[in-house]
Design a protein around this motif. Structure first.
Motif, PDB file in Angstrom:
ATOM      1  N   ALA A 113       0.775  -1.183  -0.124  1.00  0.00           N
ATOM      2  CA  ALA A 113      -0.524  -0.100   0.298  1.00  0.00           C
ATOM      3  C   ALA A 113       1.165   1.152   0.042  1.00  0.00           C
ATOM      4  N   VAL A 114       1.714   1.367   1.010  1.00  0.00           N
ATOM      5  CA  VAL A 114       2.636   2.420   1.057  1.00  0.00           C
ATOM      6  C   VAL A 114       3.238   2.447  -0.651  1.00  0.00           C
ATOM      7  N   PHE A 115       4.073   1.905  -0.673  1.00  0.00           N
ATOM      8  CA  PHE A 115       4.832   1.773  -2.474  1.00  0.00           C
ATOM      9  C   PHE A 115       3.549   1.786  -3.435  1.00  0.00           C
ATOM     10  N   GLN A 116       2.491   1.671  -3.120  1.00  0.00           N
ATOM     11  CA  GLN A 116       1.400   2.362  -4.353  1.00  0.00           C
ATOM     12  C   GLN A 116       1.454   3.666  -4.160  1.00  0.00           C
ATOM     13  N   LYS A 117       1.556   3.906  -3.067  1.00  0.00           N
ATOM     14  CA  LYS A 117       1.141   5.057  -2.433  1.00  0.00           C
ATOM     15  C   LYS A 117       1.650   6.365  -3.397  1.00  0.00           C
ATOM     16  N   PHE A 118       3.171   6.269  -3.279  1.00  0.00           N
ATOM     17  CA  PHE A 118       4.322   7.165  -3.677  1.00  0.00           C
ATOM     18  C   PHE A 118       4.101   6.750  -4.927  1.00  0.00           C
ATOM     19  N   ALA A 119       4.334   5.128  -5.855  1.00  0.00           N
ATOM     20  CA  ALA A 119       3.674   5.370  -7.082  1.00  0.00           C
ATOM     21  C   ALA A 119       3.468   5.325  -7.902  1.00  0.00           C
ATOM     22  N   GLY A 120       1.931   6.135  -7.034  1.00  0.00           N
ATOM     23  CA  GLY A 120       0.692   6.442  -7.416  1.00  0.00           C
ATOM     24  C   GLY A 120       1.185   7.787  -7.996  1.00  0.00           C
ATOM     25  N   ASN A 121       2.109   8.981  -7.648  1.00  0.00           N
ATOM     26  CA  ASN A 121       1.657   9.944  -7.952  1.00  0.00           C
ATOM     27  C   ASN A 121       2.037  10.591  -8.864  1.00  0.00           C
ATOM     28  N   ASP A 122       3.136  10.045  -9.987  1.00  0.00           N
ATOM     29  CA  ASP A 122       3.361  10.571 -11.182  1.00  0.00           C
ATOM     30  C   ASP A 122       3.796   9.334 -12.162  1.00  0.00           C
ATOM     31  N   GLY A 123       3.683  10.091 -13.550  1.00  0.00           N
ATOM     32  CA  GLY A 123       3.679   9.124 -14.215  1.00  0.00           C
ATOM     33  C   GLY A 123       3.702   7.291 -14.766  1.00  0.00           C
ATOM     34  N   ASN A 124       4.939   6.189 -14.198  1.00  0.00           N
ATOM     35  CA  ASN A 124       4.416   4.439 -14.207  1.00  0.00           C
ATOM     36  C   ASN A 124       3.678   4.487 -12.996  1.00  0.00           C
ATOM     37  N   ARG A 125       2.812   4.200 -12.153  1.00  0.00           N
ATOM     38  CA  ARG A 125       2.811   3.858 -11.225  1.00  0.00           C
ATOM     39  C   ARG A 125       2.710   2.727 -10.706  1.00  0.00           C
ATOM     40  N   SER A 126       3.695   1.817 -11.120  1.00  0.00           N
ATOM     41  CA  SER A 126       4.579   0.686 -10.510  1.00  0.00           C
ATOM     42  C   SER A 126       5.837   0.856 -10.092  1.00  0.00           C
ATOM     43  N   LYS A 127       6.300   2.253 -10.195  1.00  0.00           N
ATOM     44  CA  LYS A 127       7.316   2.872 -10.446  1.00  0.00           C
ATOM     45  C   LYS A 127       7.410   3.724  -9.485  1.00  0.00           C
ATOM     46  N   LEU A 128       9.007   3.642  -8.053  1.00  0.00           N
ATOM     47  CA  LEU A 128       9.195   5.212  -7.704  1.00  0.00           C
ATOM     48  C   LEU A 128      10.119   5.831  -8.964  1.00  0.00           C
ATOM     49  N   SER A 129       9.485   7.296  -8.867  1.00  0.00           N
ATOM     50  CA  SER A 129      10.383   8.059  -9.954  1.00  0.00           C
ATOM     51  C   SER A 129      11.553   8.331  -8.448  1.00  0.00           C
ATOM     52  N   LYS A 130      12.595   9.124  -8.905  1.00  0.00           N
ATOM     53  CA  LYS A 130      13.126   9.573  -8.059  1.00  0.00           C
ATOM     54  C   LYS A 130      12.448  11.090  -7.508  1.00  0.00           C
ATOM     55  N   THR A 131      11.905  11.599  -8.434  1.00  0.00           N
ATOM     56  CA  THR A 131      10.859  12.569  -7.231  1.00  0.00           C
ATOM     57  C   THR A 131      10.285  11.526  -6.195  1.00  0.00           C
ATOM     58  N   GLU A 132       9.508  10.581  -6.602  1.00  0.00           N
ATOM     59  CA  GLU A 132       8.407   9.906  -5.215  1.00  0.00           C
ATOM     60  C   GLU A 132       9.385   9.621  -4.455  1.00  0.00           C
ATOM     61  N   PHE A 133      10.387   8.730  -4.623  1.00  0.00           N
ATOM     62  CA  PHE A 133      11.378   8.317  -4.210  1.00  0.00           C
ATOM     63  C   PHE A 133      11.592  10.082  -2.976  1.00  0.00           C
ATOM     64  N   LEU A 134      12.008  10.486  -3.085  1.00  0.00           N
ATOM     65  CA  LEU A 134      12.701  11.834  -2.533  1.00  0.00           C
ATOM     66  C   LEU A 134      11.099  12.213  -1.230  1.00  0.00           C
ATOM     67  N   LYS A 135       9.866  12.102  -1.832  1.00  0.00           N
ATOM     68  CA  LYS A 135       8.912  11.876  -1.023  1.00  0.00           C
ATOM     69  C   LYS A 135       8.833  11.155  -0.189  1.00  0.00           C
ATOM     70  N   PHE A 136       8.304  10.150  -0.802  1.00  0.00           N
ATOM     71  CA  PHE A 136       9.097   8.572   0.311  1.00  0.00           C
ATOM     72  C   PHE A 136       9.757   9.022   1.866  1.00  0.00           C
ATOM     73  N   MET A 137      11.418   9.025   0.978  1.00  0.00           N
ATOM     74  CA  MET A 137      11.992   9.237   1.735  1.00  0.00           C
ATOM     75  C   MET A 137      11.338  10.539   3.076  1.00  0.00           C
ATOM     76  N   ASN A 138      10.812  11.242   2.597  1.00  0.00           N
ATOM     77  CA  ASN A 138      11.084  12.724   3.542  1.00  0.00           C
ATOM     78  C   ASN A 138      10.021  12.304   4.531  1.00  0.00           C
ATOM     79  N   THR A 139       8.834  11.729   3.552  1.00  0.00           N
ATOM     80  CA  THR A 139       7.715  11.358   4.732  1.00  0.00           C
ATOM     81  C   THR A 139       7.580  10.238   5.586  1.00  0.00           C
ATOM     82  N   GLU A 140       8.267   9.000   4.930  1.00  0.00           N
ATOM     83  CA  GLU A 140       7.316   7.507   5.767  1.00  0.00           C
ATOM     84  C   GLU A 140       9.314   7.597   6.028  1.00  0.00           C
TER      85      GLU A 140
END
Lengths: 96, 96
Positions: free
Chosen positions: B16-43
């Protein structure tokens, strides 16, 4: 301490579950075969109860035990959890 | 459905956490750099806020991105979680 995030809670839980089962006998930082079977039949019973082949858990243990010491260390245990998570995630993506 | 076990709950949460962050932009089954940074700075803010070197997250992303496609798939994400869990577990064992 602020409230842990969902990810932090998961990391803590995985460590706690591993320690709970690994602490039953012998080396407290490794899962013996008996401890692995107990873990599978308790924590992942929804998976194991559908396995008709009694050898499936034996083969899983062998496959997970990368250094072939007859026990699973924490990294080997995490590979099991990761493998199940990836299978669940892929089945979820396939349903969309 | 019976109540999920702690291990099952963790597996569901990680997906669920992966899908929540991966779903923010572009490919919904991958974490972009932006999504990764958001994940790290939040979770994992408890970890990131103690890093004084601003390049540490860049280097983590590069190291985790095994196929070097500039994104993290679910397996690569799990390697991150596993790495943190192993570090926590070892620090716990060392304290005993």
């Amino acid at each position: 301490m602020s409230k842990p995030t969902e990810t932090e809670r998961c990391i803590e839980s995985l460590i706690a579950v591993f320690q709970k089962f690994a602490g039953n006998d012998g080396n407290r930082s490794k899962l013996s075969k008996t401890e692995f079977l107990k873990f599978m039949n308790t924590e992942l019973a929804a998976f194991t109860k559908h396995q008709r082949d009694p050898g499936v858990l034996d083969r899983m243990m062998k496959k997970l035990d990368l250094n072939a010491d007859g026990q699973l260390d924490f990294q080997e245990f995490l590979n099991l959890i990761g493998g199940i998570a990836v299978a669940c995630h892929e089945s979820f993506l396939a349903q969309k």
